[in-house]
Motif scaffolding. Sequence first.
Motif, mmCIF file in Angstrom:
data_model
loop_
_atom_site.group_PDB
_atom_site.id
_atom_site.type_symbol
_atom_site.label_atom_id
_atom_site.label_comp_id
_atom_site.label_asym_id
_atom_site.label_seq_id
_atom_site.Cartn_x
_atom_site.Cartn_y
_atom_site.Cartn_z
ATOM 1 N N GLY A 19 -90.917 -48.018 34.758
ATOM 2 C CA GLY A 19 -90.914 -48.245 33.346
ATOM 3 C C GLY A 19 -92.575 -48.409 32.756
ATOM 4 N N PHE A 20 -93.542 -48.057 33.736
ATOM 5 C CA PHE A 20 -94.670 -48.147 33.280
ATOM 6 C C PHE A 20 -95.627 -46.717 33.317
ATOM 7 C CE2 PHE A 20 -99.077 -49.553 32.548
ATOM 8 C CZ PHE A 20 -99.140 -50.768 31.970
ATOM 9 N N PRO A 21 -95.232 -45.932 32.103
ATOM 10 C CA PRO A 21 -95.764 -44.374 32.246
ATOM 11 C C PRO A 21 -97.314 -44.461 32.098
ATOM 12 C CG PRO A 21 -94.619 -44.931 30.386
ATOM 13 C CD PRO A 21 -94.260 -46.030 31.085
ATOM 14 N N PRO A 36 -120.493 -39.641 35.628
ATOM 15 C CA PRO A 36 -120.129 -40.594 36.898
ATOM 16 C C PRO A 36 -118.671 -40.672 36.778
ATOM 17 C CG PRO A 36 -121.374 -42.017 35.304
ATOM 18 C CD PRO A 36 -121.376 -40.663 34.807
ATOM 19 N N PHE A 37 -117.895 -40.560 35.708
ATOM 20 C CA PHE A 37 -116.536 -40.902 35.658
ATOM 21 C C PHE A 37 -115.639 -39.931 36.788
ATOM 22 C CE2 PHE A 37 -118.336 -42.506 31.731
ATOM 23 C CZ PHE A 37 -117.602 -43.592 31.663
ATOM 24 N N ILE A 38 -115.080 -40.582 37.544
ATOM 25 C CA ILE A 38 -114.274 -39.928 38.562
ATOM 26 C C ILE A 38 -112.842 -40.054 38.548
ATOM 27 C CG2 ILE A 38 -114.285 -41.764 40.252
ATOM 28 C CD1 ILE A 38 -114.861 -39.310 42.482
ATOM 29 N N PHE A 39 -112.382 -41.038 37.471
ATOM 30 C CA PHE A 39 -110.753 -41.353 37.338
ATOM 31 C C PHE A 39 -110.781 -41.787 35.825
ATOM 32 C CE2 PHE A 39 -107.389 -44.467 37.291
ATOM 33 C CZ PHE A 39 -106.512 -43.960 38.275
ATOM 34 N N LEU A 40 -109.609 -41.252 35.171
ATOM 35 C CA LEU A 40 -109.166 -41.844 33.907
ATOM 36 C C LEU A 40 -107.703 -41.852 34.040
ATOM 37 C CD1 LEU A 40 -110.835 -40.936 30.600
ATOM 38 C CD2 LEU A 40 -108.378 -41.218 30.792
ATOM 39 N N ASP A 41 -106.966 -43.033 33.858
ATOM 40 C CA ASP A 41 -105.831 -43.343 33.582
ATOM 41 C C ASP A 41 -105.597 -43.676 32.165
ATOM 42 O OD1 ASP A 41 -104.661 -42.238 35.784
ATOM 43 O OD2 ASP A 41 -103.703 -44.382 36.597
ATOM 44 N N HIS A 42 -104.770 -43.194 31.359
ATOM 45 C CA HIS A 42 -104.437 -43.837 30.148
ATOM 46 C C HIS A 42 -102.775 -44.161 30.043
ATOM 47 C CE1 HIS A 42 -103.237 -42.300 25.622
ATOM 48 N NE2 HIS A 42 -103.432 -43.567 25.609
ATOM 49 N N PHE A 43 -102.605 -45.514 29.699
ATOM 50 C CA PHE A 43 -101.363 -45.914 29.617
ATOM 51 C C PHE A 43 -101.092 -46.423 28.058
ATOM 52 C CE2 PHE A 43 -104.582 -48.905 31.377
ATOM 53 C CZ PHE A 43 -104.478 -50.222 30.359
ATOM 54 N N GLY A 44 -99.739 -46.254 27.813
ATOM 55 C CA GLY A 44 -99.016 -46.489 26.403
ATOM 56 C C GLY A 44 -99.594 -45.533 25.591
ATOM 57 N N VAL A 48 -92.945 -53.153 25.279
ATOM 58 C CA VAL A 48 -92.367 -53.865 26.161
ATOM 59 C C VAL A 48 -91.301 -54.954 25.851
ATOM 60 C CG1 VAL A 48 -92.386 -55.199 28.583
ATOM 61 C CG2 VAL A 48 -94.072 -53.286 28.097
ATOM 62 N N ALA A 49 -89.952 -54.968 25.763
ATOM 63 C CA ALA A 49 -89.069 -55.861 25.398
ATOM 64 C C ALA A 49 -89.397 -57.166 25.964
ATOM 65 C CB ALA A 49 -87.654 -55.204 25.430
ATOM 66 N N PRO A 50 -88.771 -58.312 25.347
ATOM 67 C CA PRO A 50 -88.743 -59.790 25.824
ATOM 68 C C PRO A 50 -88.210 -59.441 27.449
ATOM 69 C CG PRO A 50 -88.383 -59.933 23.745
ATOM 70 C CD PRO A 50 -88.490 -58.355 23.945
ATOM 71 N N GLY A 51 -88.764 -60.101 28.325
ATOM 72 C CA GLY A 51 -88.015 -60.159 29.685
ATOM 73 C C GLY A 51 -88.583 -58.821 30.356
ATOM 74 N N GLY A 52 -89.111 -57.818 29.925
ATOM 75 C CA GLY A 52 -89.627 -56.706 30.597
ATOM 76 C C GLY A 52 -90.845 -56.918 31.572
ATOM 77 N N ASP A 53 -91.151 -56.058 32.611
ATOM 78 C CA ASP A 53 -91.923 -56.253 33.794
ATOM 79 C C ASP A 53 -93.460 -56.008 33.347
ATOM 80 O OD1 ASP A 53 -89.871 -57.108 35.448
ATOM 81 O OD2 ASP A 53 -89.466 -54.856 36.000
ATOM 82 N N GLY A 54 -93.694 -55.204 32.262
ATOM 83 C CA GLY A 54 -95.059 -54.722 32.102
ATOM 84 C C GLY A 54 -95.810 -54.465 33.412
ATOM 85 N N MET A 55 -96.959 -54.575 33.334
ATOM 86 C CA MET A 55 -97.842 -54.229 34.487
ATOM 87 C C MET A 55 -97.755 -55.241 35.562
ATOM 88 S SD MET A 55 -101.756 -53.253 34.678
ATOM 89 C CE MET A 55 -101.735 -51.756 33.632
ATOM 90 N N SER A 105 -105.786 -57.422 41.842
ATOM 91 C CA SER A 105 -104.501 -57.301 41.242
ATOM 92 C C SER A 105 -104.596 -57.489 39.767
ATOM 93 C CB SER A 105 -103.453 -58.399 41.706
ATOM 94 O OG SER A 105 -103.798 -59.613 41.165
ATOM 95 N N GLU A 106 -103.721 -56.590 39.205
ATOM 96 C CA GLU A 106 -103.630 -56.548 37.660
ATOM 97 C C GLU A 106 -102.197 -56.495 37.142
ATOM 98 O OE1 GLU A 106 -106.654 -52.887 36.828
ATOM 99 O OE2 GLU A 106 -105.297 -52.649 38.329
ATOM 100 N N ARG A 107 -101.963 -57.758 36.449
ATOM 101 C CA ARG A 107 -100.807 -58.079 36.183
ATOM 102 C C ARG A 107 -100.375 -58.612 34.600
ATOM 103 N NH1 ARG A 107 -97.371 -58.873 40.803
ATOM 104 N NH2 ARG A 107 -98.383 -59.147 42.579
ATOM 105 N N THR A 108 -99.231 -58.318 34.127
ATOM 106 C CA THR A 108 -98.908 -58.974 32.921
ATOM 107 C C THR A 108 -98.621 -60.521 33.010
ATOM 108 O OG1 THR A 108 -98.063 -56.635 32.067
ATOM 109 C CG2 THR A 108 -97.349 -58.757 31.049
#
Length: 293
Positions: A19-21, A36-44, A48-55, A105-108
């Motif tokens: 659920g995290f495209p 020097p940029f070798i990686f780019l990810d774009h999220f959102g 995320v609804a209440p109770g959702g997992d997020g990142m 780590s990266e979390r919601t």
Amino acid sequence: MVDPIELLVQGRAHELGPGFPVRRVLPSVKRRMVGPFIFLDHFGPMTVAPGGDGMEVRPHPHIGLATVTYLFEGGIFHRDSLGYAQAIRPGDVNWMTAGSGIAHSERTEPEMRRTGFRMHGIQTWVALPRSHEETAPSFEHVEAPRLPAWQEGGAALRLIVGTYGGRTAPTTHFSPIFYVAVEAPAAAKLAIPAEHAERAIYVADGAAALGDRLLTVGDLAVLQAGQPVEILAGADGAKLMLLGGAPIDGPRHIWWNFVSSDQARIDRAKADWRDGRFARVPGDPEFIPLPER
């Protein structure tokens, strides 16, 4: 008239977690790096609804690069093996220098998961020059008020790292670089100078015209060298990232979360993660196993 676009790269969709495209833009088969940029990810943007997992990105390793996280909306909680525990909010910058090796780590945050939230942001990796590939790992959090911010052509700009238009961000960097977040209302017109050797424009939201080309979400336009350009925001405005800098000093290998000028160094990092020789992340005992491929 010379086409201002040297190359157009379109991000490709995948899931960072259930659920995290995410759109992965760099590296691409068309272009591996911009400056020097070798990686780019774009999220959102996503809701995320209440109770959702997020990142929920469990601890994982990096070498040979710096990660740069920038949010338009939402929040991420960062923990790393140096002991840093830091929330990032829209407009702030988390710059993590992996160098000789770090895990994070990266979390919601639990409260955001409980109430629900909007999430929209960009994560990039910056390859370190050979002289700094094995530098000691470090972490730096730069709050939005410390970053140069200004208005131009009706648009709001914020310099995340490097130098641009006579301004310099306080964020640590190791080679010539620029990275600018732009929020442009409808019909805002922005001039992009030719001060850096390699430059690109990424459309994170809305649309923008560059010459006779209309760029939409997921488009990365790599610009012709040495040519100033103007970009015009579309009818619904646009969120743009301007990025680039000097070409890095030689080719880089990239495997999973590792970047290096030396393939043998990546092989050693793989063995170190597999065999538990990276430092653990305090407060986050989970980890992502080394992928088989």
